[in-house]
Design a protein around this motif. Sequence first.
Motif, short mmCIF file in Angstrom:
data_model
loop_
_atom_site.label_atom_id
_atom_site.label_comp_id
_atom_site.label_asym_id
_atom_site.label_seq_id
_atom_site.Cartn_x
_atom_site.Cartn_y
_atom_site.Cartn_z
N GLU A 26 0.95 -1.32 -0.06
CA GLU A 26 0.01 0.10 0.07
C GLU A 26 0.82 1.30 0.08
OE1 GLU A 26 -2.45 -0.29 3.30
OE2 GLU A 26 -4.06 -1.90 2.15
N ASP A 27 2.08 1.19 0.79
CA ASP A 27 2.83 2.38 0.93
C ASP A 27 3.45 2.60 -0.69
OD1 ASP A 27 2.05 2.83 3.48
OD2 ASP A 27 4.29 1.74 4.33
N LEU A 28 4.03 1.60 -1.28
CA LEU A 28 4.66 1.40 -2.42
C LEU A 28 3.46 2.22 -3.69
CD1 LEU A 28 6.70 -1.71 -2.36
CD2 LEU A 28 7.48 0.67 -2.66
N THR A 29 2.24 1.75 -3.35
CA THR A 29 1.15 2.19 -4.37
C THR A 29 1.07 3.76 -4.06
OG1 THR A 29 0.08 0.07 -4.09
CG2 THR A 29 -1.14 1.87 -5.08
N ILE A 30 0.96 4.13 -3.05
CA ILE A 30 0.86 5.48 -2.70
C ILE A 30 2.03 6.23 -3.44
CG2 ILE A 30 0.62 7.29 -1.00
CD1 ILE A 30 -0.89 5.24 0.89
N ALA A 31 3.34 5.93 -3.24
CA ALA A 31 4.49 6.12 -3.54
C ALA A 31 4.35 6.58 -5.05
CB ALA A 31 5.67 5.90 -3.18
N ILE A 32 4.14 5.35 -5.84
CA ILE A 32 4.01 5.48 -7.31
C ILE A 32 2.99 6.13 -7.76
CG2 ILE A 32 3.45 4.07 -9.23
CD1 ILE A 32 4.90 1.61 -7.77
N ASN A 33 1.71 6.67 -7.14
CA ASN A 33 0.80 7.48 -7.74
C ASN A 33 1.20 8.78 -7.40
OD1 ASN A 33 -0.89 5.50 -8.34
ND2 ASN A 33 -1.99 5.46 -6.53
N THR A 34 2.14 9.11 -6.39
CA THR A 34 2.60 10.37 -6.17
C THR A 34 3.52 10.79 -7.12
OG1 THR A 34 2.10 10.17 -3.75
CG2 THR A 34 3.53 12.09 -4.42
N LEU A 35 4.47 9.98 -7.34
CA LEU A 35 5.41 9.99 -8.32
C LEU A 35 4.60 10.28 -9.87
CD1 LEU A 35 8.40 10.04 -9.19
CD2 LEU A 35 8.30 7.80 -9.59
#
Length: 57
Positions: A26-35
């Motif tokens: 979930e944290d990686l998904t949020i980071a990818i979306n932010t990027l």
Amino acid sequence: MELLAHFGSPVVIVFYLLFRFERKIEDLTIAINTLQHSIVKKKLSKVLNMLLMFNFI
């Protein structure tokens, strides 16, 4: 009861790891979306600057 004694610990460990991995995913998904949003914003900014430079706006 013997079945629980043999398989209880591995089951607990598996659920613990799955829970931790789910949080990390979930944290990686949020980071990818932010990027992704940052990249789109930067590209849009470049296009707007080019348009402004050539007085298209």
